[in-house]
Design an enzyme around this catalytic site. Sequence first.
Site, mmCIF file in Angstrom:
data_model
loop_
_atom_site.group_PDB
_atom_site.id
_atom_site.type_symbol
_atom_site.label_atom_id
_atom_site.label_comp_id
_atom_site.label_asym_id
_atom_site.label_seq_id
_atom_site.Cartn_x
_atom_site.Cartn_y
_atom_site.Cartn_z
ATOM 1 N N PHE A 66 0.749 -1.361 -0.210
ATOM 2 C CA PHE A 66 -0.122 -0.378 0.273
ATOM 3 C C PHE A 66 0.694 0.913 -0.169
ATOM 4 O O PHE A 66 0.926 2.339 -0.083
ATOM 5 C CB PHE A 66 -0.655 -0.051 1.797
ATOM 6 C CG PHE A 66 -2.069 1.055 1.338
ATOM 7 C CD1 PHE A 66 -3.438 0.123 0.444
ATOM 8 C CD2 PHE A 66 -1.736 2.009 1.335
ATOM 9 C CE1 PHE A 66 -4.274 1.794 0.637
ATOM 10 C CE2 PHE A 66 -3.345 2.499 1.426
ATOM 11 C CZ PHE A 66 -4.514 2.667 0.823
ATOM 12 N N HIS A 97 -9.517 -8.044 3.052
ATOM 13 C CA HIS A 97 -8.476 -6.728 3.486
ATOM 14 C C HIS A 97 -7.213 -7.114 1.392
ATOM 15 O O HIS A 97 -6.825 -5.923 1.582
ATOM 16 C CB HIS A 97 -7.562 -7.169 4.360
ATOM 17 C CG HIS A 97 -6.548 -6.186 4.854
ATOM 18 N ND1 HIS A 97 -6.871 -5.382 5.455
ATOM 19 C CD2 HIS A 97 -5.386 -5.127 4.557
ATOM 20 C CE1 HIS A 97 -6.197 -4.251 5.744
ATOM 21 N NE2 HIS A 97 -5.280 -4.708 5.356
HETATM 22 C C1 DLZ Z 1 -1.751 -5.510 5.847
HETATM 23 C C2 DLZ Z 1 -0.879 -6.106 5.717
HETATM 24 C C3 DLZ Z 1 -1.827 -7.461 4.742
HETATM 25 C C4 DLZ Z 1 -2.433 -8.171 5.584
HETATM 26 N N1 DLZ Z 1 -1.061 -8.224 3.730
HETATM 27 C C5 DLZ Z 1 0.257 -7.331 3.218
HETATM 28 C C6 DLZ Z 1 0.054 -8.604 1.275
HETATM 29 O O1 DLZ Z 1 -0.466 -9.551 1.855
HETATM 30 N N2 DLZ Z 1 1.340 -8.229 0.942
HETATM 31 C C7 DLZ Z 1 1.791 -7.014 1.465
HETATM 32 O O2 DLZ Z 1 2.658 -5.953 0.976
HETATM 33 N N3 DLZ Z 1 0.975 -6.328 2.808
HETATM 34 C C8 DLZ Z 1 -0.086 -6.184 3.187
HETATM 35 N N4 DLZ Z 1 -0.255 -5.014 4.014
HETATM 36 C C9 DLZ Z 1 0.088 -4.561 4.207
HETATM 37 C C10 DLZ Z 1 -0.264 -3.186 4.045
HETATM 38 O O3 DLZ Z 1 0.302 -3.588 2.536
HETATM 39 C C11 DLZ Z 1 -0.368 -1.399 4.831
HETATM 40 O O4 DLZ Z 1 1.344 -2.214 4.814
HETATM 41 C C12 DLZ Z 1 -0.479 -0.757 5.815
HETATM 42 O O5 DLZ Z 1 -1.882 -1.663 6.131
HETATM 43 C C13 DLZ Z 1 -0.456 -0.437 5.920
HETATM 44 O O6 DLZ Z 1 -0.975 0.486 5.124
#
Ligand code: DLZ
Length: 162
Positions: A66, A97
């Site tokens: 994100f 999510h």
């Molecule tokens: C929270 C989260 C989850 C559940 N899964 C992933 C993932 O599979 N791959 C990834 O790159 N990031 C994940 N994140 C983190 C989110 O990208 C982000 O860092 C958090 O929601 C904080 O903004």
Amino acid sequence: MASALHNLSNYDTTTVPDGNGWKIGIVVSEWNEEVTGALLDGAFNTLLKHGVNKEDIIVRFVPGSFELVYGSAVMIEDTDVDAVIAIGCVIRGDTPHFDYICQGTTQGLAELNRLAEVPVIYGLLTCNTMQQALDRCGGALGNKGDECAITALKMIKFREDL
Ligand code: DLZ
């Protein structure tokens, strides 16, 4: 399935522009680092193979996929890179999510790609399972990092030619 027919590391080397003198930013998500590290290796080595100098590749890490949008935007603002490659890997879990992260990140990168001065390359794997991700970061289906590096070079050339 489309990717069953397409190895991400297969490309015609004769059509890849020489990257000597070009600067490339790579923003990498730390989540699923086994996968994103392998994607980074693929992108980095492919850039070197096509003439980009090691010191012209700037690599920065962000906590999750994100954050790739902000990380890529800042990379463009604060450096003189000719293209940015955003690398991440999202794996589906038990809640929605996954969908929100994939959607938010993809829309953000698409918007940035449309508005930014330099091309933003989409290196986000969105997979249902870890095995699917491993297949695409140097496994059975090649390495999406390689594909991103080639795309970055082609898009820089695209702009130069205009
Ligand atoms: C929270 C989260 C989850 C559940 N899964 C992933 C993932 O599979 N791959 C990834 O790159 N990031 C994940 N994140 C983190 C989110 O990208 C982000 O860092 C958090 O929601 C904080 O903004």
